[in-house]
Design an enzyme around this catalytic site. Structure first.
Site: not given
Ligand code: OXD
Ligand code: MN
Length: 586
Positions: A67, A196-197, A205, A247, A249, A251, A274, A366
């Site tokens: 991002r 990119y995603g 997002k 992001s 960490c 999750k 997420d 990813r």
């Molecule tokens: C982020 C993701 O960057 O979930 O938080 O891709």
């Molecule tokens: Mn995220």
């Protein structure tokens, strides 16, 4: 907003000039056609069918791997509505600077019209979007990440008028001509110059967080960057916990945690990893749905130990982006199980050996994988009303200061913890790695409006709910003097969840009050069973006054940025913390 999807597609095609227009129905046959086309033109590489059935590798442009927050804008009419933590551009300027980048952008390309639903199809909280894109890779990913195609179009035909249009083009992929723009008033998204995603899968997002957060402000709900998990106890009850972590960490790992105490009856079920959309239910509790249907997770570091459930989820029907490839069509990333291969093709397509001295997989490489393949997916993950949230965790990556876990005194204090949380940066976004930055509710890059107003909305949500969740701060990343992590993390985080459950069910026993909140006793977590020395355990839960005084000062600098948008309650919480930390003068 355009009056119909047809009209909008027509309008967009008049300036983007695609060669073809494809309306995506989301079917298997359509997906197969797209995949075959991408395999034949090199956009995808089919992986070894034996070891990775129906899996593909995509290599992105090396300048387009994460991002790009500095190119992400909130285009509200009034700059104050974007607030001090967002980049702002006026809608008029966006029209002038960004709109022209779409002119002729789809010449020689196919335009895909991708209708999608965010949320379980039967949920009253689900919402519709339509993405126009010229990237077949985006289409294939959206099919995994959302309920895409006919099902969404049917919902619009049935009268859903509040669908969100999102226009995406790869453009020329140059960061000089890349913009991710959000128009909260018009509930529209424009994204150009990235495949990119996080920049290009507009349901994620852009919609489910930035646009949805503004919808939530206006309509009385919350769109949050949170996992949702269900913790099952030996008694068979399930406690639902939501968690906001910046992001990369851990999750996804926490949401899919494999319990080391499974034989005792402790297990974790994933509802989401997420994003959470949270509404107040008729019972005054917070009810959360996961708007997504897939996981777009960070690959490096994922292995049978850190996340065995992810390893089995990604083993089929998945798309990998920017990982390394072996000669026999298998993939590899740093931290994968087994020996490091002696020869690989790296994420950019270059030959690689362990002596090359670079990463074989990009640190932000990813996997995109269907949520339904997660072996511990909650049986309730698609319940229309969502699941009732008893606790919210705010986490960050902090080498010092923040104890392993502590509980907020009440809702307002909990919102303050979220507002002031911070983390050391990672590779999910471009920019420096390892710098501490304030990342309120893990929403810094994702809140679609003024962050001060957002805290006000959080405080208000707590007032509206008869039974808001208890709030906790967690930190798996505290280090000792040698810089080693004290806490083992991963599966052992279950012990922290167990204490959280005990707190919300049985009240605040097995905790002691400190200046910052309620901290568990080491035996309530079971540090002894883990072989953590008592010195280390002390360090794990330590509330060091000097560290905290520095923290309070740093919070002050951050909070000041919000001026008149800072809710008085947050200011009072900050002052109260400062007071609790000051030496007692009797
Ligand atoms: C982020 C993701 O960057 O979930 O938080 O891709
Ligand atoms: Mn995220």
């Amino acid at each position: 907003m355009p009056s119909s999807v047809e009209e909008w597609v027509d309008e967009v095609s008049r300036f983007t000039h695609p060669d073809h227009i494809v309306w995506c129905d989301g079917s298997e046959a359509e997906n197969d056609r797209l995949i075959d086309q991408m395999v034949s033109d090199g956009a995808l590489i089919r992986l070894n069918e034996q070891s990775w059935p129906n899996c593909f590798l995509h290599r992105s442009n090396p300048q387009d791997v994460a991002r790009t927050e500095h190119l992400t804008f909130i285009c509200s009419e009034n700059p104050e509505d974007a607030g001090p933590t967002n980049n702002w551009m006026s809608p008029a300027e966006a029209e002038e600077r960004i709109r022209p980048l779409f002119d002729n952008a789809m010449r020689g390309r196919t335009m895909y019209v991708v209708p999608y639903i965010m949320g379980p199809v039967a949920s009253p909280y689900a919402k519709v979007g339509v993405e126009i894109t010229d990237s077949p890779y985006v289409v294939a990913n959206m099919r995994i990440m959302t309920r895409m195609g006919k099902v969404a179009l049917d919902r619009i035909k049935a009268g859903a008028t509040d669908w969100v249009p999102g226009l995406h083009s790869l453009g020329d992929l140059s960061p000089d001509r890349r913009f991710i723009a959000h128009f909260p008033e018009k509930r529209t998204i424009w994204s150009v110059g990235s495949g990119y995603g996080g920049n290009a899968l507009l349901g994620k997002k852009c919609y489910a967080l930035r646009i949805a957060s503004t919808m939530g402000r206006d309509q009385g709900w919350l769109a949050e960057h949170m996992l949702i998990l269900g913790l099952e106890s030996p008694e068979g009850d399930i406690t639902y916990i939501a968690g906001a972590f910046p992001s990369a960490c851990g999750k996804t790992n926490l949401a899919m945690l494999k319990s080391p105490l499974e034989s005792e009856g402790w297990r974790v079920w994933t509802v989401g990893e997420d994003i959470a959309w949270i509404n107040i239910g008729p019972d005054g509790r917070f009810w959360a749905i996961n708007p997504e249907s897939g996981y777009f997770g960070v690959a490096p570091g994922t292995n049978r130990k850190t996340n065995p459930n992810a390893m089995s989820a990604v083993s089929r029907n998945s798309i990998f982006t920017n990982v390394a490839l072996t000669d026999d069509g298998n993939i590899w990333w740093e931290g994968m199980d087994g020996p490091i291969p002696s020869r690989l093709t790296d994420w950019q397509g270059n030959p690689w050996t362990p002596n090359t001295g670079t990463k074989a997989a990009h640190p932000n490489s990813r996997f995109t994988t269907p949520a339904s393949q997660n072996p511990v997916i909650s049986p309730h993950w698609e319940d229309p009303q969502g699941v009732p949230i008893s606790a919210i965790l705010f986490g960050g990556r902090r080498a010092r200061t923040i104890p392993l876990v502590y509980r907020a005194f009440d809702w307002d204090h909990g919102v303050f913890l979220g507002a002031t949380m911070a983390s050391e940066t990672t590779a999910a976004a471009t920019g420096a790695v390892g710098v501490v930055r304030r990342d309120p509710m893990a929403m810094l890059p994702f809140c679609g409006y003024n962050m001060g107003d957002y805290w006000g909305h959080w405080l208000e949500m707590g007032r509206q709910a008869a039974n808001p969740p208890a709030v906790f701060q967690v930190n798996w990343f505290r280090t000792d003097d040698q810089g080693r992590y004290i806490w083992p993390g991963f599966g052992e985080n279950l012990r922290v969840l167990r204490w959280v459950r005990d707190q919300v069910r049985n009240g605040s026993s097995r905790a002691h009050e400190t200046a910052v909140g309620l901290v568990p006793t080491p035996d309530a977590i079971g540090t002894n069973d883990l072989g953590i020395s008592s010195d280390d355990a002390e360090a794990l839960f330590d509330v060091n006054r000097d560290d905290w005084l520095r923290e309070v000062e740093d919070q002050e600098v951050f909070l000041q940025k919000f001026g008149r948008h800072l809710p008085p309650t947050i200011r009072q919480q900050h002052q109260a913390l400062q007071q609790r930390l000051s030496p007692v003068t009797v």
